[in-house]
Design a protein around this motif. Structure first.
Motif, PDB file in Angstrom:
ATOM      1  N   SER A  76      -0.047  79.384  74.978  1.00  0.00           N
ATOM      2  CA  SER A  76      -0.836  80.173  75.920  1.00  0.00           C
ATOM      3  C   SER A  76      -0.454  81.644  75.958  1.00  0.00           C
ATOM      4  O   SER A  76      -1.001  82.404  76.754  1.00  0.00           O
ATOM      5  N   GLY A  77       0.508  82.041  75.122  1.00  0.00           N
ATOM      6  CA  GLY A  77       0.909  83.447  75.098  1.00  0.00           C
ATOM      7  C   GLY A  77       2.131  83.760  75.926  1.00  0.00           C
ATOM      8  O   GLY A  77       2.436  84.924  76.196  1.00  0.00           O
ATOM      9  N   TRP A  78       2.876  82.755  76.295  1.00  0.00           N
ATOM     10  CA  TRP A  78       4.050  82.902  77.158  1.00  0.00           C
ATOM     11  C   TRP A  78       5.080  83.832  76.526  1.00  0.00           C
ATOM     12  O   TRP A  78       5.641  84.714  77.193  1.00  0.00           O
ATOM     13  N   ILE A  79       5.336  83.657  75.248  1.00  0.00           N
ATOM     14  CA  ILE A  79       6.343  84.476  74.564  1.00  0.00           C
ATOM     15  C   ILE A  79       5.962  85.944  74.589  1.00  0.00           C
ATOM     16  O   ILE A  79       6.787  86.820  74.902  1.00  0.00           O
ATOM     17  N   ALA A  80       4.727  86.247  74.261  1.00  0.00           N
ATOM     18  CA  ALA A  80       4.294  87.645  74.261  1.00  0.00           C
ATOM     19  C   ALA A  80       4.396  88.260  75.652  1.00  0.00           C
ATOM     20  O   ALA A  80       4.779  89.427  75.802  1.00  0.00           O
ATOM     21  N   LYS A  81       4.079  87.490  76.666  1.00  0.00           N
ATOM     22  CA  LYS A  81       4.162  88.017  78.034  1.00  0.00           C
ATOM     23  C   LYS A  81       5.593  88.366  78.412  1.00  0.00           C
ATOM     24  O   LYS A  81       5.833  89.338  79.142  1.00  0.00           O
ATOM     25  N   GLU A  85       7.508  92.765  78.223  1.00  0.00           N
ATOM     26  CA  GLU A  85       8.331  93.349  79.278  1.00  0.00           C
ATOM     27  C   GLU A  85       9.595  94.008  78.717  1.00  0.00           C
ATOM     28  O   GLU A  85      10.210  94.840  79.387  1.00  0.00           O
ATOM     29  N   LEU A  86       9.951  93.640  77.491  1.00  0.00           N
ATOM     30  CA  LEU A  86      11.136  94.190  76.833  1.00  0.00           C
ATOM     31  C   LEU A  86      10.778  95.319  75.880  1.00  0.00           C
ATOM     32  O   LEU A  86      11.641  95.816  75.159  1.00  0.00           O
ATOM     33  N   GLY A  87       9.505  95.700  75.862  1.00  0.00           N
ATOM     34  CA  GLY A  87       9.096  96.848  75.058  1.00  0.00           C
ATOM     35  C   GLY A  87       8.360  96.524  73.779  1.00  0.00           C
ATOM     36  O   GLY A  87       7.909  97.439  73.075  1.00  0.00           O
ATOM     37  N   PHE A  88       8.211  95.252  73.441  1.00  0.00           N
ATOM     38  CA  PHE A  88       7.463  94.880  72.235  1.00  0.00           C
ATOM     39  C   PHE A  88       5.964  95.054  72.482  1.00  0.00           C
ATOM     40  O   PHE A  88       5.474  94.826  73.594  1.00  0.00           O
ATOM     41  N   LYS A  89       5.241  95.456  71.428  1.00  0.00           N
ATOM     42  CA  LYS A  89       3.821  95.776  71.597  1.00  0.00           C
ATOM     43  C   LYS A  89       2.906  95.125  70.564  1.00  0.00           C
ATOM     44  O   LYS A  89       1.703  95.026  70.806  1.00  0.00           O
ATOM     45  N   HIS A  90       3.466  94.733  69.439  1.00  0.00           N
ATOM     46  CA  HIS A  90       2.620  94.303  68.324  1.00  0.00           C
ATOM     47  C   HIS A  90       2.842  92.818  68.033  1.00  0.00           C
ATOM     48  O   HIS A  90       3.864  92.419  67.480  1.00  0.00           O
ATOM     49  N   PHE A  91       1.849  91.994  68.416  1.00  0.00           N
ATOM     50  CA  PHE A  91       1.973  90.545  68.307  1.00  0.00           C
ATOM     51  C   PHE A  91       0.827  89.954  67.494  1.00  0.00           C
ATOM     52  O   PHE A  91      -0.336  90.330  67.674  1.00  0.00           O
ATOM     53  N   VAL A  92       1.180  89.021  66.644  1.00  0.00           N
ATOM     54  CA  VAL A  92       0.204  88.149  65.988  1.00  0.00           C
ATOM     55  C   VAL A  92       0.581  86.721  66.382  1.00  0.00           C
ATOM     56  O   VAL A  92       1.749  86.326  66.285  1.00  0.00           O
ATOM     57  N   GLY A  93      -0.396  85.952  66.854  1.00  0.00           N
ATOM     58  CA  GLY A  93      -0.130  84.592  67.294  1.00  0.00           C
ATOM     59  C   GLY A  93      -0.802  83.570  66.404  1.00  0.00           C
ATOM     60  O   GLY A  93      -1.909  83.800  65.889  1.00  0.00           O
ATOM     61  N   VAL A  94      -0.143  82.439  66.227  1.00  0.00           N
ATOM     62  CA  VAL A  94      -0.677  81.314  65.454  1.00  0.00           C
ATOM     63  C   VAL A  94      -0.499  80.046  66.267  1.00  0.00           C
ATOM     64  O   VAL A  94       0.577  79.812  66.836  1.00  0.00           O
ATOM     65  N   ASP A  95      -1.534  79.230  66.339  1.00  0.00           N
ATOM     66  CA  ASP A  95      -1.418  77.944  67.024  1.00  0.00           C
ATOM     67  C   ASP A  95      -2.462  76.985  66.452  1.00  0.00           C
ATOM     68  O   ASP A  95      -3.488  77.421  65.907  1.00  0.00           O
ATOM     69  N   GLY A  96      -2.186  75.683  66.603  1.00  0.00           N
ATOM     70  CA  GLY A  96      -3.113  74.680  66.114  1.00  0.00           C
ATOM     71  C   GLY A  96      -4.187  74.298  67.105  1.00  0.00           C
ATOM     72  O   GLY A  96      -5.114  73.556  66.768  1.00  0.00           O
ATOM     73  N   SER A  97      -4.102  74.783  68.335  1.00  0.00           N
ATOM     74  CA  SER A  97      -5.044  74.430  69.392  1.00  0.00           C
ATOM     75  C   SER A  97      -5.909  75.634  69.761  1.00  0.00           C
ATOM     76  O   SER A  97      -5.377  76.668  70.191  1.00  0.00           O
ATOM     77  N   GLN A  98      -7.209  75.476  69.635  1.00  0.00           N
ATOM     78  CA  GLN A  98      -8.105  76.573  70.017  1.00  0.00           C
ATOM     79  C   GLN A  98      -8.051  76.810  71.520  1.00  0.00           C
ATOM     80  O   GLN A  98      -8.149  77.947  71.980  1.00  0.00           O
ATOM     81  N   GLY A  99      -7.865  75.741  72.295  1.00  0.00           N
ATOM     82  CA  GLY A  99      -7.741  75.908  73.738  1.00  0.00           C
ATOM     83  C   GLY A  99      -6.560  76.767  74.107  1.00  0.00           C
ATOM     84  O   GLY A  99      -6.641  77.617  75.006  1.00  0.00           O
ATOM     85  N   MET A 100      -5.439  76.568  73.421  1.00  0.00           N
ATOM     86  CA  MET A 100      -4.263  77.399  73.662  1.00  0.00           C
ATOM     87  C   MET A 100      -4.518  78.840  73.237  1.00  0.00           C
ATOM     88  O   MET A 100      -4.137  79.789  73.935  1.00  0.00           O
ATOM     89  N   ASP A 102      -7.304  80.362  73.220  1.00  0.00           N
ATOM     90  CA  ASP A 102      -8.190  80.969  74.219  1.00  0.00           C
ATOM     91  C   ASP A 102      -7.380  81.485  75.407  1.00  0.00           C
ATOM     92  O   ASP A 102      -7.669  82.564  75.954  1.00  0.00           O
ATOM     93  N   GLN A 103      -6.363  80.718  75.817  1.00  0.00           N
ATOM     94  CA  GLN A 103      -5.493  81.186  76.901  1.00  0.00           C
ATOM     95  C   GLN A 103      -4.685  82.394  76.455  1.00  0.00           C
ATOM     96  O   GLN A 103      -4.512  83.364  77.210  1.00  0.00           O
ATOM     97  N   ALA A 104      -4.168  82.367  75.231  1.00  0.00           N
ATOM     98  CA  ALA A 104      -3.399  83.498  74.720  1.00  0.00           C
ATOM     99  C   ALA A 104      -4.255  84.758  74.642  1.00  0.00           C
ATOM    100  O   ALA A 104      -3.770  85.865  74.923  1.00  0.00           O
ATOM    101  N   ALA A 105      -5.518  84.595  74.288  1.00  0.00           N
ATOM    102  CA  ALA A 105      -6.414  85.749  74.196  1.00  0.00           C
ATOM    103  C   ALA A 105      -6.592  86.435  75.549  1.00  0.00           C
ATOM    104  O   ALA A 105      -6.765  87.664  75.620  1.00  0.00           O
ATOM    105  N   LYS A 106      -6.537  85.658  76.613  1.00  0.00           N
ATOM    106  CA  LYS A 106      -6.711  86.226  77.954  1.00  0.00           C
ATOM    107  C   LYS A 106      -5.583  87.187  78.333  1.00  0.00           C
ATOM    108  O   LYS A 106      -5.761  88.024  79.224  1.00  0.00           O
ATOM    109  N   THR A 107      -4.433  87.068  77.661  1.00  0.00           N
ATOM    110  CA  THR A 107      -3.336  87.988  77.969  1.00  0.00           C
ATOM    111  C   THR A 107      -3.635  89.403  77.490  1.00  0.00           C
ATOM    112  O   THR A 107      -3.062  90.364  78.004  1.00  0.00           O
ATOM    113  N   GLY A 108      -4.475  89.527  76.479  1.00  0.00           N
ATOM    114  CA  GLY A 108      -4.790  90.836  75.912  1.00  0.00           C
ATOM    115  C   GLY A 108      -3.651  91.458  75.129  1.00  0.00           C
ATOM    116  O   GLY A 108      -3.682  92.659  74.841  1.00  0.00           O
ATOM    117  N   LEU A 109      -2.656  90.661  74.758  1.00  0.00           N
ATOM    118  CA  LEU A 109      -1.450  91.201  74.123  1.00  0.00           C
ATOM    119  C   LEU A 109      -1.429  91.054  72.605  1.00  0.00           C
ATOM    120  O   LEU A 109      -0.631  91.718  71.946  1.00  0.00           O
TER     121      LEU A 109
END
Length: 238
Positions: A76-81, A85-100, A102-109
Motif C-alpha cells: 500500500s506504499g507504507w515504505i515510501a510514506k 519523512e527521511l528525505g527520500f523523494k524518488h520511488f519506484v514500486g513493484v507489487d503483484g496485487s493491483q489492489g495494493m 491502487d492504494q500505493a498510487a493514492k500516496t502520490g509518492l
C-alpha cells in the motif's frame, strides 16, 4: 484505511484467511485486503517497515533526496510514506496485487508503479538503476521465492544497498525458507555479487498472526510475538 473499527481479532482472521498456495489466489486475497492492510498490520504490532528502514538509515551515507529507491512488494506504499519523512523523494514500486498498487498510487509518492508477481514474472527493473532496493515482509514460504534476491541485487547500482526485512514465522516451511535464503545470500557473497553490511534482529517483529484467537490472550507477552531479521548488503562495484 476505511474501517476505523477493526480489532485485533479482525486482523488475525484476515491473516489466517490467506492459506492458499496458489499465487493467483493470494493475489485476489491481497486485492480484497488492500484497504485494511496497514491497519491490520498495525493491530498486530508489525515492526518490519521500521526494522528495515532504521537499519538502512544507520548505514546510508548518500543524499536521500538524490537516491532512487526500488520498493519491491511495495503493498500500500507504507515504505515510501516512512522514507519520504527521511528525505527520500524518488520511488519506484513493484507489487503483484493491483489492489495494493491502487492504494500505493493514492500516496502520490511513486514515480512509477509496476505490476509483477515475484518469482512468476521477472522483476520489472533496469539493471544497476537504484541506489536502494528494499523488500519488507515478502521473503517467506509461499510468497517471494528465494531466487528473487538475485533480482534485487541486479537492480541495485554498483555500491548500492539492498535491504531485506522478514519475519521468522513458525513451522517447518518457514524454517526451511530461512535456511535456503541464508544459503543463497552466502552463495551470492562468495560469488562476489555483494558484501554484507550487517544483520539486525528483533524479538518483536509482530504478534504471531496464526495463534488461536481464543488462547492468545492467555499467553505471556513474549510468546505472542515472532522474531525477525533485517539483512543489509552492498552491491559490489565491479
Amino acid at each position: 484505511m476505511t474501517d476505523s473499527c477493526r480489532t485485533e481479532e479482525d486482523a488475525r482472521a484476515a491473516f489466517q484467511s490467506c492459506k492458499s498456495n496458489d499465487a493467483r489466489d493470494r493475489v485476489r486475497f491481497y486485492d480484497s485486503w488492500a484497504e485494511n492492510y496497514e491497519e491490520d498490520h498495525c493491530l498486530m504490532s508489525y515492526s518490519a517497515p521500521h526494522l528495515g528502514i532504521d537499519f538502512l538509515m544507520d548505514n546510508f551515507s548518500g543524499r536521500p533526496a538524490a537516491a532512487r529507491v526500488l520498493d519491491v512488494a511495495c503493498g500500500s506504499g507504507w515504505i515510501a510514506k516512512l522514507m519520504v519523512e527521511l528525505g527520500f523523494k524518488h520511488f519506484v514500486g513493484v507489487d503483484g496485487s493491483q489492489g495494493m498498487l491502487d492504494q500505493a498510487a493514492k500516496t502520490g509518492l511513486y514515480e512509477e508503479l509496476k505490476l509483477a508477481l515475484l518469482g512468476t514474472e521477472p522483476l520489472p527493473a533496469h539493471t544497476g538503476a537504484f541506489d536502494v532496493v528494499i523488500i519488507v515482509g515478502a521473503l517467506d514460504a509461499g510468497f517471494a521465492p528465494v531466487s528473487v534476491v538475485r533480482e534485487l541485487c541486479n537492480a541495485a547500482k554498483p555500491g548500492g544497498l539492498v535491504c531485506m526485512s522478514r519475519g521468522d514465522h513458525r513451522g517447518a516451511a518457514g524454517l526451511q525458507y530461512k535456511k535456503d535464503l541464508e544459503r543463497e545470500l552466502q552463495r551470492m557473497q562468495e560469488e562476489g555479487l555483494w558484501s554484507p553490511v550487517g544483520l539486525k534482529h528483533t524479538d518483536r517483529y509482530m504478534e504471531d498472526p496464526h495463534l488461536n484467537p481464543q488462547s492468545v490472550q492467555e499467553l505471556p507477552q513474549e510468546q505472542r510475538f515472532i522474531g525477525g531479521m533485517a539483512y543489509l548488503y552492498k552491491k559490489s562495484l565491479q
